[in-house]
Motif scaffolding. Sequence first.
Motif, PDB file in Angstrom:
ATOM      1  N   SER A  78     -17.751 112.631  16.836  1.00  0.00           N
ATOM      2  CA  SER A  78     -18.520 112.412  18.063  1.00  0.00           C
ATOM      3  C   SER A  78     -18.785 113.719  18.806  1.00  0.00           C
ATOM      4  N   SER A  79     -17.882 114.699  18.657  1.00  0.00           N
ATOM      5  CA  SER A  79     -18.120 115.988  19.309  1.00  0.00           C
ATOM      6  C   SER A  79     -19.353 116.664  18.721  1.00  0.00           C
ATOM      7  N   ALA A  80     -19.563 116.495  17.407  1.00  0.00           N
ATOM      8  CA  ALA A  80     -20.748 117.059  16.765  1.00  0.00           C
ATOM      9  C   ALA A  80     -22.008 116.347  17.252  1.00  0.00           C
ATOM     10  N   SER A  81     -21.958 115.025  17.357  1.00  0.00           N
ATOM     11  CA  SER A  81     -23.115 114.270  17.840  1.00  0.00           C
ATOM     12  C   SER A  81     -23.453 114.637  19.279  1.00  0.00           C
ATOM     13  N   LEU A  82     -22.420 114.775  20.106  1.00  0.00           N
ATOM     14  CA  LEU A  82     -22.625 115.117  21.512  1.00  0.00           C
ATOM     15  C   LEU A  82     -23.279 116.497  21.644  1.00  0.00           C
ATOM     16  N   ALA A  83     -22.712 117.489  20.942  1.00  0.00           N
ATOM     17  CA  ALA A  83     -23.252 118.847  21.028  1.00  0.00           C
ATOM     18  C   ALA A  83     -24.664 118.911  20.467  1.00  0.00           C
ATOM     19  N   GLY A  84     -24.901 118.248  19.342  1.00  0.00           N
ATOM     20  CA  GLY A  84     -26.231 118.258  18.743  1.00  0.00           C
ATOM     21  C   GLY A  84     -27.270 117.614  19.634  1.00  0.00           C
ATOM     22  N   ALA A  85     -26.910 116.488  20.262  1.00  0.00           N
ATOM     23  CA  ALA A  85     -27.846 115.801  21.151  1.00  0.00           C
ATOM     24  C   ALA A  85     -28.224 116.673  22.342  1.00  0.00           C
ATOM     25  N   GLU A 130     -16.393 109.388  -5.153  1.00  0.00           N
ATOM     26  CA  GLU A 130     -15.066 109.869  -5.503  1.00  0.00           C
ATOM     27  C   GLU A 130     -14.841 111.325  -5.112  1.00  0.00           C
ATOM     28  N   ARG A 131     -15.884 112.040  -4.737  1.00  0.00           N
ATOM     29  CA  ARG A 131     -15.743 113.452  -4.389  1.00  0.00           C
ATOM     30  C   ARG A 131     -15.490 113.669  -2.898  1.00  0.00           C
ATOM     31  N   SER A 132     -15.305 112.615  -2.164  1.00  0.00           N
ATOM     32  CA  SER A 132     -15.153 112.742  -0.717  1.00  0.00           C
ATOM     33  C   SER A 132     -13.800 113.352  -0.357  1.00  0.00           C
ATOM     34  N   VAL A 133     -13.714 113.881   0.866  1.00  0.00           N
ATOM     35  CA  VAL A 133     -12.467 114.421   1.405  1.00  0.00           C
ATOM     36  C   VAL A 133     -12.177 113.719   2.717  1.00  0.00           C
ATOM     37  N   PRO A 134     -10.919 113.709   3.181  1.00  0.00           N
ATOM     38  CA  PRO A 134     -10.583 113.010   4.430  1.00  0.00           C
ATOM     39  C   PRO A 134     -11.456 113.470   5.599  1.00  0.00           C
ATOM     40  N   HIS A 135     -12.036 112.515   6.298  1.00  0.00           N
ATOM     41  CA  HIS A 135     -12.875 112.753   7.475  1.00  0.00           C
ATOM     42  C   HIS A 135     -14.113 113.592   7.173  1.00  0.00           C
ATOM     43  N   GLY A 136     -14.388 113.841   5.892  1.00  0.00           N
ATOM     44  CA  GLY A 136     -15.624 114.516   5.533  1.00  0.00           C
ATOM     45  C   GLY A 136     -15.575 116.024   5.527  1.00  0.00           C
ATOM     46  N   GLY A 137     -14.565 116.617   6.130  1.00  0.00           N
ATOM     47  CA  GLY A 137     -14.452 118.070   6.142  1.00  0.00           C
ATOM     48  C   GLY A 137     -15.450 118.739   7.078  1.00  0.00           C
ATOM     49  N   PRO A 138     -15.438 120.072   7.120  1.00  0.00           N
ATOM     50  CA  PRO A 138     -16.303 120.810   8.059  1.00  0.00           C
ATOM     51  C   PRO A 138     -17.780 120.647   7.776  1.00  0.00           C
ATOM     52  N   TRP A 139     -18.147 120.461   6.497  1.00  0.00           N
ATOM     53  CA  TRP A 139     -19.570 120.332   6.190  1.00  0.00           C
ATOM     54  C   TRP A 139     -20.151 119.056   6.774  1.00  0.00           C
ATOM     55  N   LEU A 140     -19.388 117.981   6.803  1.00  0.00           N
ATOM     56  CA  LEU A 140     -19.885 116.756   7.423  1.00  0.00           C
ATOM     57  C   LEU A 140     -20.068 116.965   8.923  1.00  0.00           C
ATOM     58  N   LEU A 145     -23.794 117.421  13.360  1.00  0.00           N
ATOM     59  CA  LEU A 145     -24.328 118.242  14.452  1.00  0.00           C
ATOM     60  C   LEU A 145     -25.843 118.406  14.321  1.00  0.00           C
ATOM     61  N   LEU A 146     -26.313 118.735  13.117  1.00  0.00           N
ATOM     62  CA  LEU A 146     -27.753 118.926  12.902  1.00  0.00           C
ATOM     63  C   LEU A 146     -28.513 117.608  13.070  1.00  0.00           C
ATOM     64  N   ALA A 147     -27.908 116.506  12.621  1.00  0.00           N
ATOM     65  CA  ALA A 147     -28.531 115.199  12.834  1.00  0.00           C
ATOM     66  C   ALA A 147     -28.623 114.891  14.321  1.00  0.00           C
ATOM     67  N   GLY A 148     -27.635 115.325  15.097  1.00  0.00           N
ATOM     68  CA  GLY A 148     -27.678 115.141  16.544  1.00  0.00           C
ATOM     69  C   GLY A 148     -28.780 115.942  17.190  1.00  0.00           C
ATOM     70  N   VAL A 149     -29.012 117.169  16.701  1.00  0.00           N
ATOM     71  CA  VAL A 149     -30.125 117.977  17.209  1.00  0.00           C
ATOM     72  C   VAL A 149     -31.446 117.248  16.962  1.00  0.00           C
ATOM     73  N   TYR A 150     -31.602 116.757  15.751  1.00  0.00           N
ATOM     74  CA  TYR A 150     -32.797 115.981  15.382  1.00  0.00           C
ATOM     75  C   TYR A 150     -32.948 114.763  16.297  1.00  0.00           C
ATOM     76  N   GLY A 151     -31.840 114.027  16.472  1.00  0.00           N
ATOM     77  CA  GLY A 151     -31.895 112.821  17.286  1.00  0.00           C
ATOM     78  C   GLY A 151     -32.149 113.102  18.752  1.00  0.00           C
ATOM     79  N   GLY A 152     -31.602 114.194  19.275  1.00  0.00           N
ATOM     80  CA  GLY A 152     -31.845 114.530  20.666  1.00  0.00           C
ATOM     81  C   GLY A 152     -33.267 114.960  20.924  1.00  0.00           C
ATOM     82  N   VAL A 188     -25.592 110.002  20.470  1.00  0.00           N
ATOM     83  CA  VAL A 188     -26.752 110.902  20.539  1.00  0.00           C
ATOM     84  C   VAL A 188     -27.783 110.365  21.519  1.00  0.00           C
ATOM     85  N   ASN A 189     -28.131 109.096  21.396  1.00  0.00           N
ATOM     86  CA  ASN A 189     -29.136 108.509  22.293  1.00  0.00           C
ATOM     87  C   ASN A 189     -28.678 108.554  23.742  1.00  0.00           C
ATOM     88  N   GLY A 190     -27.403 108.214  23.971  1.00  0.00           N
ATOM     89  CA  GLY A 190     -26.898 108.203  25.333  1.00  0.00           C
ATOM     90  C   GLY A 190     -26.850 109.587  25.943  1.00  0.00           C
TER      91      GLY A 190
END
Length: 255
Positions: A78-85, A130-140, A145-152, A188-190
């Motif tokens: 959510s911190s990534a979504s907030l910052a991106g938005a 099967e290639r996933s990592v816990p919580h998606g890692g830094p790349w997720l 974050l970039l999706a949040g920029v797009y959404g904002g 992001v919307n909020g």
Amino acid sequence: MDTLEAAAVLAAGVAAGGINTLVGSGSLITFPTMVALGFPSVAANVSNNIGLVSGSATGAYGYRAELRGQRGRLLRLSSASLAGALIGAVLLFALPGKAFDFIVPVLIVIALALVVAQPRLQRWVLARRERSVPHGGPWLWIGVLLAGVYGGYFGAAQGIVLIGLLGIALDDDLQRVNAAKNVLSAIVNGTAAVVFVVAWALGAVQVVWTAVLLIAVGSTLGGVLGAKVGRRVPAPVLRGVIVVVGLVALWKFLS
């Protein structure tokens, strides 16, 4: 806004609320509807975003059963979504007004491509699970974050982008991925809506409050319906509606 126009905006809000809950890209219903009714593009985008906040929240609540056990993951992302938005919403005002009319058709084309490619994207998600990592890692986190920029900035098909990112990076059921997508989209919307309301209060942007109210009512209803019965609607039907409306939006922008 006359009665027929108000009814069109309300109906678009219902459709957008349901589609956002299921797959994302509901803005490709409401935004083109407002543009077709003659509203300026930036005002239509801002009003649409504010109006869809309640529907996003309703959709997220409707998937609350699938959200169990995802608190840590969502707090992290959510911190990534907030910052991106915040970045995306600020860019909407920082860039020249003409830039929006140039960029949005490109974003609509990208959004439509994502809508059409969604079945293949989902198959790719399952193949790479099967290639996933816990919580998606830094790349997720960076992707969200970039999706949040797009959404904002604009937002159409933000949900599809998030489903792709989350589905590839996380080892989880797609329904739970969709639930997480709904929460992040709502953030992001909020966040963007708060920026837009402040900008309106400062006289920096026009908000069509009648349209905001109609979209809010419609998207809230659509979010409830999408969470309860929307899974029964064939996905190709939803994609077909989105593509048609998106093409109408492109025609409106380019004509």
